[in-house]
Structures are given as C-alpha cells and as structure tokens.
Design a protein around this motif. Structure first.
Motif, PDB file in Angstrom:
ATOM      1  N   LEU A 107      66.576  50.952  63.173  1.00 21.95           N
ATOM      2  CA  LEU A 107      67.843  50.276  63.457  1.00 21.95           C
ATOM      3  C   LEU A 107      67.983  49.005  62.615  1.00 21.95           C
ATOM      4  O   LEU A 107      69.084  48.636  62.199  1.00 21.95           O
ATOM      5  CB  LEU A 107      67.946  49.945  64.950  1.00 21.95           C
ATOM      6  N   PHE A 108      66.860  48.322  62.372  1.00 22.60           N
ATOM      7  CA  PHE A 108      66.893  47.126  61.543  1.00 22.60           C
ATOM      8  C   PHE A 108      67.298  47.494  60.114  1.00 22.60           C
ATOM      9  O   PHE A 108      68.118  46.812  59.483  1.00 22.60           O
ATOM     10  CB  PHE A 108      65.523  46.451  61.559  1.00 22.60           C
TER      11      PHE A 108
ATOM     12  N   LEU B  13      70.575  46.215  58.095  1.00 20.81           N
ATOM     13  CA  LEU B  13      70.577  45.594  56.772  1.00 20.81           C
ATOM     14  C   LEU B  13      71.610  46.260  55.867  1.00 20.81           C
ATOM     15  O   LEU B  13      72.320  45.581  55.105  1.00 20.81           O
ATOM     16  CB  LEU B  13      69.186  45.694  56.147  1.00 20.81           C
ATOM     17  N   ASP B  14      71.693  47.577  55.962  1.00 19.67           N
ATOM     18  CA  ASP B  14      72.679  48.290  55.143  1.00 19.67           C
ATOM     19  C   ASP B  14      74.100  47.909  55.551  1.00 19.67           C
ATOM     20  O   ASP B  14      74.974  47.715  54.698  1.00 19.67           O
ATOM     21  CB  ASP B  14      72.463  49.793  55.281  1.00 19.67           C
TER      22      ASP B  14
ATOM     23  N   PHE C  62      66.694  49.816  43.802  1.00 21.46           N
ATOM     24  CA  PHE C  62      66.701  49.202  45.130  1.00 21.46           C
ATOM     25  C   PHE C  62      67.790  49.798  46.024  1.00 21.46           C
ATOM     26  O   PHE C  62      67.706  49.703  47.243  1.00 21.46           O
ATOM     27  CB  PHE C  62      66.907  47.681  45.010  1.00 21.46           C
ATOM     28  N   ASN C  63      68.775  50.384  45.423  1.00 18.62           N
ATOM     29  CA  ASN C  63      69.850  51.002  46.198  1.00 18.62           C
ATOM     30  C   ASN C  63      69.326  52.109  47.100  1.00 18.62           C
ATOM     31  O   ASN C  63      69.890  52.406  48.153  1.00 18.62           O
ATOM     32  CB  ASN C  63      70.920  51.557  45.252  1.00 18.62           C
ATOM     33  N   ASP C  64      68.200  52.728  46.685  1.00 20.41           N
ATOM     34  CA  ASP C  64      67.611  53.807  47.489  1.00 20.41           C
ATOM     35  C   ASP C  64      67.110  53.308  48.841  1.00 20.41           C
ATOM     36  O   ASP C  64      66.868  54.112  49.744  1.00 20.41           O
ATOM     37  CB  ASP C  64      66.436  54.449  46.738  1.00 20.41           C
ATOM     38  N   LEU C  65      66.897  51.989  48.971  1.00 24.23           N
ATOM     39  CA  LEU C  65      66.380  51.443  50.225  1.00 24.23           C
ATOM     40  C   LEU C  65      67.433  51.417  51.321  1.00 24.23           C
ATOM     41  O   LEU C  65      67.109  51.177  52.477  1.00 24.23           O
ATOM     42  CB  LEU C  65      65.856  50.016  50.000  1.00 24.23           C
ATOM     43  N   ARG C  66      68.665  51.659  50.951  1.00 19.04           N
ATOM     44  CA  ARG C  66      69.761  51.564  51.917  1.00 19.04           C
ATOM     45  C   ARG C  66      69.834  52.828  52.777  1.00 19.04           C
ATOM     46  O   ARG C  66      69.680  53.952  52.278  1.00 19.04           O
ATOM     47  CB  ARG C  66      71.081  51.324  51.191  1.00 19.04           C
ATOM     48  N   TRP C  67      70.091  52.609  54.055  1.00 21.93           N
ATOM     49  CA  TRP C  67      70.198  53.716  55.007  1.00 21.93           C
ATOM     50  C   TRP C  67      71.209  54.758  54.526  1.00 21.93           C
ATOM     51  O   TRP C  67      70.942  55.968  54.578  1.00 21.93           O
ATOM     52  CB  TRP C  67      70.619  53.148  56.366  1.00 21.93           C
TER      53      TRP C  67
END
Length: 506
Positions: free
Chosen positions: A36-37, A41-42, A78-83
């Motif tokens: 959920l965190f 962030l996303d 880094f975009n891959d880190l987004r939900w």
C-alpha cells in the motif's frame, strides 16, 4: 465501515496470503502495508506529474527519480518502480522488480525521508512466489483507495484481523473504548498529541478523525493544516512492525507527516519531556523490566519495575503544564499497596489534578486478556488542583463480555453505558452540579480529595461505592411452624380422602 463487496475483496487479499504460505497475521499486515505504501508513492507521483502537466512547469518534489537504477542488479528505468507500471508486468518480471528494486528503493528512502520512509527502511520482502505477488497486487488494485474514508476503513478492517496478541503482549484497544477516551479528552486544533505505546496508532487515528469532525476549520487555514499534518501527532512503539503499521494507518487516514518512531518510551532516550498537550495511551502491562534499560529520571520518581507505573510517570514527564491525559491502567494501579503504587497515586492527587477514574468491565479486552482495567483522566499542573474525583462504574460497553465480544443493542443503557459516561462527563464540564449531588449508590459519583487522602490514596471504586441491600422482613419462626403444621394437616386430610375414594372404587 467496510461492508458487502468491499469486505469480500479485502477478505480475498487476506485469504490469498494464508493459502500462499504466510500464516502470521502480523507478517501479512506488514506485506500489505509495504504494498500500500508503494501504491501511495505512485499516487503522490501522479499528483505532481498532473500538476506539472497543467502548469507546464518541471515536476517538483519527484517521488521517483529520473534515469536508470544503477544498483548493478539488472539496472532498470526508475519508472518501473511505480505500482501502475510493474502491476502490468509478467509474474516473473514483477517479482524481480519488487524484490530486487522496489524494496531497496524503500530502504534508501528511509535515510533522509519522513517517519513513514524511516519506518520502511527495514522493510523485508517475504512474499514467497511470483504467483502470490501477482494475485495480491491484482486484488489490491481492484480495491478503491482514492477516498480518504475508504482507505482508512479498508486498513482498519485489515487490522481487525490481527486476532492474536503480538510477541510483546500488544493487542488492539477496542475502537469504541478509544473513541470514548478521545471524546472525553476533546482534542483541539492546537493540541500536540502523543501515544508513547502506539501500536497500530489507533488513538492517534481516532483523535485525527475527531478533529476532522469537530474542527473542519483546520483545513481552511494553512498553519492549522500544516500542524495537523505534522506536529499534531506523535507515536512511539518498541516493535518495528507496529511502527510501520501505525505509520501506514495514519497516512491512510489523511495525516500526511506525523512522527511515528520505533523506540522504547521508557528507555533513556524516551520522547522529549514537557512537549505535549495530550497523552492518549493503553500502555503494555508487561509486569516488570530491567532497571538497566529504564530511564533514570523515571526511576527517580518511583522506584519500580512495573511498566504500568513507569508509563504514568512518563506521561507526566511528557506533558506540558496544563496538558491532559487519558490512560488505561490495570486495576492494581488503583489500589496496589507497594510504596511505588502509593507514591504515584499521591503524586497524581497532590501534585497534579486527577479528574476521573472510569472503571471498565473485565471482559473489555477479551479474547486477548481478561484483566480488569480502568481509565485515568488527569491534568498536569505541577501545583495540585484535585478537589473531587469523578468515578464511573462501566458495567456494559455495548458488546458481550465473553471471548466472542458480540455486538449488542447500543441504544439500551443496560447493554451499553458508554453514551451515559460521556453525557455525565459533559455535565461536569458544563458545571451543572448534577454529578456532585449523586449518591454513592449511583453508577457515577464524586469523591472528595480529603476522603481519598484519608483512605491512603486508594482509588478503587468499591472503596467508595455504597451498595443498596434490599431489606427482607422474615416472619417469626413460631408463625412459620404454625403454617407448616397447617400444611401437614391439609396433606393428611387429602391423603385420607384419597384412600376412601380408592376403597370405594374397589
């Protein structure tokens, strides 16, 4: 409140973990919290992106950096880190991204970020298989989390599934008991509130909801809004998992940046003293602890190993003069005969202002514990001020007092005294004088400081409550014997008639 389809969706998330091999409820909540965190962030990054698109200006306060992740482990954008991005990857790709990139990113955030980020610094990814991760991400994506009330309700419902006590004896305080304490404490927009044993941050969450309901003007004033989203709420818990869970609970209830720290409040580096205007707490009743781990300034007040006594001393230390507290204590605090018990009660009554003792029924904390407890309400004055102490004997809290804790009819006084507790407390605040005039046989009454001092500072309700016994008038023994003899004669006559009737029939 979570009902219907939404409840079913959350149950599916929970069941997915259990069938996927994670059976520890705290671990389940932790993994959900991390996810959920990440989703949060996303959402935040999307907001700043949308603002930048509207204004034509560069993105300010980026959540996710630009460029490549140069960790040496299959560097990625880094975009891959987004939900919203990894949720659409294949199972194996998602598992790699989340385990090898997202969680290290969360840990790195903890070095300089908010208390949320600091609590995520020790985050560990324990979801065992790509299949379980995909299932959980899909289920969480389907749960609506845009509305603050819905987000808070969803997480509270998840927390309600913590059906067993934690390893350090933590258990969730029933929300209706928290609400009573918050309502009676009446937080204000300028209060600085702390729970030194915060657990899942239930007291802070309910205090925040109280402020939203009773002081909506907070959100029309920049200074008040900034105070609400930062300094207004502080929580400490010695358990790292509880600190993380509490952080997420506050965030999902719309508190942007509170202080939620992992730390032992009774240790030498306990929270800053004389800094808070309201303490709300249900401290652990762990029995005893080592002197070596306990702050010397607390032991200087009462030399004891009892955590419940030390937390009361800590509460007084944390409060500014004029600050108030609502703290749950075991019954032993009220009447314990040790020097530490007596000294602490004397301090509360003589040096500060003890306002009320609300006795709770012993089943309130079932199924976790059957201990008898009370709520102490007091104000730090450092100059006395106790004149009368208000006692209330709560006999029903709206739920059955067995392990099932089934909800009862809240509108019936005999099944729920809590509305009456608040109503009578409010009458005191309004100086109506009604409570002063109540007899000691009533459910609530006042006791003067002089009488409490005369009783050795005993605060047990039964010490002062008077019980009415119905007067039963018994008949004289001779009259009873006469009546028995008359009954015997009637029985003998009846038997004689029966014999005659039987003989005639033969």
């Amino acid at each position: 409140m979570v009902t219907g389809e939404l409840k079913s969706q959350i149950d599916k998330v929970w069941n997915a973990f259990w069938t996927g091999g994670i059976a520890n409820p705290v671990e389940v909540i932790e993994q959900i919290t991390y996810l959920l965190f990440i989703r949060r962030l996303d959402d935040l990054h999307t907001l700043v992106e949308n603002k930048a698109n509207r204004t034509g200006q560069p993105i300010e306060n980026r959540v996710f950096p630009e460029g490549k992740d140069d960790t040496g482990r299959a560097p990625r954008d880094f975009n891959d880190l987004r939900w919203s991005v990894f949720a659409n990857r294949s199972a194996d790709e998602m598992f790699t991204i989340v385990g090898q990139h997202v969680f290290p990113f969360l840990q790195q955030l903890g070095e300089t970020g908010s208390s949320y980020a600091r609590n995520m610094k020790d985050a560990r990814f324990t979801i065992p298989t790509p299949a379980l991760l995909v299932k959980v991400v899909d289920l969480l994506t389907a749960i609506p989390m845009a509305d603050r009330d819905t987000k808070g309700d969803v997480y509270e419902y998840m927390l309600s599934k913590l059906a067993t006590a934690g390893t350090n004896g933590q258990f969730r305080t029933p929300r209706h008991i928290i609400k009573l304490m918050v309502d009676m404490s009446a937080p204000t927009p300028t209060d600085v509130i702390i729970d030194p044993a915060a657990g899942t941050a239930g007291f802070l969450v309910v205090a925040g909801e109280y402020l939203r309901e009773h002081h909506p003007e907070i959100f029309t004033d920049t200074l008040s809004r900034d105070h609400f989203n930062g300094p207004a709420f502080t929580g400490y818990d010695s358990d790292a998992a509880m600190a993380r869970i509490g952080s997420m609970n506050l965030m999902l209830h719309g508190v942007d940046n509170p202080t939620m720290e992992r730390g032992d409040s009774l240790a030498e580096d306990h929270p800053k003293t004389d800094s808070y205007t309201l303490v709300l707490a249900n401290p652990p009743f762990a029995g005893s602890l080592d002197y070596e781990t306990t702050a010397k300034d607390l032991l200087d007040v009462v030399k004891t190993k009892k955590t419940e006594l030390l937390f009361l001393v800590l509460t007084l230390r944390l409060l500014k003069n004029g600050g108030r507290a609502a703290v749950i204590v075991p019954d032993g605090v009220l009447f314990g005969s040790s020097k530490a018990h007596k000294d602490l009660r004397r301090i509360l009554i003589e040096d500060h202002k003890l306002d009320a003792v609300v006795k709770l029924p012993s089943g309130v904390f079932k199924p976790y514990a059957g201990v008898s407890t009370a709520i102490l309400f007091f104000t730090k004055t450092s100059s006395g001020g106790t004149d009368n102490v208000w006692f209330y004997d709560v006999q029903a809290d709206g739920f059955s007092l067995d392990d099932k804790r089934t909800e009862l009819d809240a509108a019936v006084h005999e099944q729920n005294n809590l509305p009456d507790v608040f109503a009578r407390w409010s009458a005191i605040a309004q100086s109506t004088g009604v409570e002063l005039g109540r007899p000691r046989t009533a459910q609530s009454f006042m006791v003067s400081k002089a009488e409490i001092v005369a009783q050795g500072y005993d605060l047990s309700l039964n010490r002062y409550k008077e019980v009415e016994h119905e007067v039963v008038v018994h008949r004289p023994p001779r009259k009873i014997l006469d009546d028995l003899a008359a009954l015997d004669a009637e029985i003998a006559a009846g038997l004689a008639e029966l014999r005659i009737s039987l003989a005639a029939a033969e």
